[in-house]
Design a protein around this motif. Sequence first.
Motif: not given
Length: 296
Positions: A96, A91, A146, A87-88, A153, A99, A137
């Motif tokens: 995320n 973002l 997460q 994960l960024f 993603q 993306l 976030y």
Amino acid sequence: MNQKARFLQVIDVYKSYSGKVVLDNIDLQVKKGEFCTVVGPSGCGKSTLLRLIVGAEKPTEGEVLLDQVSVGPPDIQRGIVFQRYSLFPHLTVLANTSLGLRLGGRPGSERMSSQEIKDESMDILEKIRLAEHADKYPHQLSGGMQQRVAIGQSMIMKPKILLMDEPFGALDPDTREDMQLFLIELWEQEKMTIFFVTHDLEEAAFLGTRMLVLSQYYSDGRGNGKGINRGAKIISDHPLPRMASNTSGKQSREFTRLITQIRKEGFDPDYLQHAHEFNLLHPDSFQTLTEDESRI
Ligand SMILES: Nc1ncnc2c1ncn2[C@@H]1O[C@H](COP(=O)(O)OP(=O)(O)OP(=O)(O)O)[C@@H](O)[C@H]1O
Ligand SMILES: [Mg+2]
């Protein structure tokens, strides 16, 4: 040979690093829709096998095919989830998740409007039960959440196969069990094909519809002398019943018996089964041995 099994094919694959054989003549066929788990001692080559399927590395010999096509460099047909760090941090959950679409990574996604991308991303967030956290976030989420974003993603790219390398390895035991149940549910709903590497035997036996054991602890016609440069093979391959939708099955007698058997066959350096005696019980499993390997 079962034709339907030819979704993922690993054919006579060897992988060496600086002359040291890590994967030693691996044969594997996996059906579409299978939840295939892989266990084995640390360093036996599980991540290496996964990287060959992703296409991040090439076999030294042999071939990997997905849907009849030889696997090239990594692409979106093969989604991947690692233990962490996908994960960024700057973002949001929504950003995320979206993306890959925003970067035009799925064929056709370069023509999607930002509203279409948002809608599709929110659909995924519903599926991974994070819709109400879309604007948070990563640091505001638990480890399990997460990892759900990391799965989202990958899913948004509609990969043909989802490859996971110890995705729950950094989670505490309770969260890990929650995530196992979550992943089974998602797999059932979405009819995904999953290839899941873990060194947690119980996790592998609980999650999979099929469990492969990769190990360097076996014997064959090449002898057992010091000079033998032997790599890991699939030394057992079990079809698994789908358990109830809770983790109580982990206490059952059959479950514990299977775990004990595999701990001995795959993880005990002093227990060496001959390559002819491997427990290749899954209907799609097969093995091609060279003449040297075949010798009794
Ligand atoms: N890029 C590389 N260069 C050299 N050797 C490598 C490389 N990648 C892996 N190896 C070696 O290949 C072997 C298998 O590594 P791999 O990471 O696939 O094991 P693993 O089964 O995933 O282990 P773990 O359970 O600890 O994650 C190890 O001996 C490792 O040192
Ligand atoms: Mg590994």
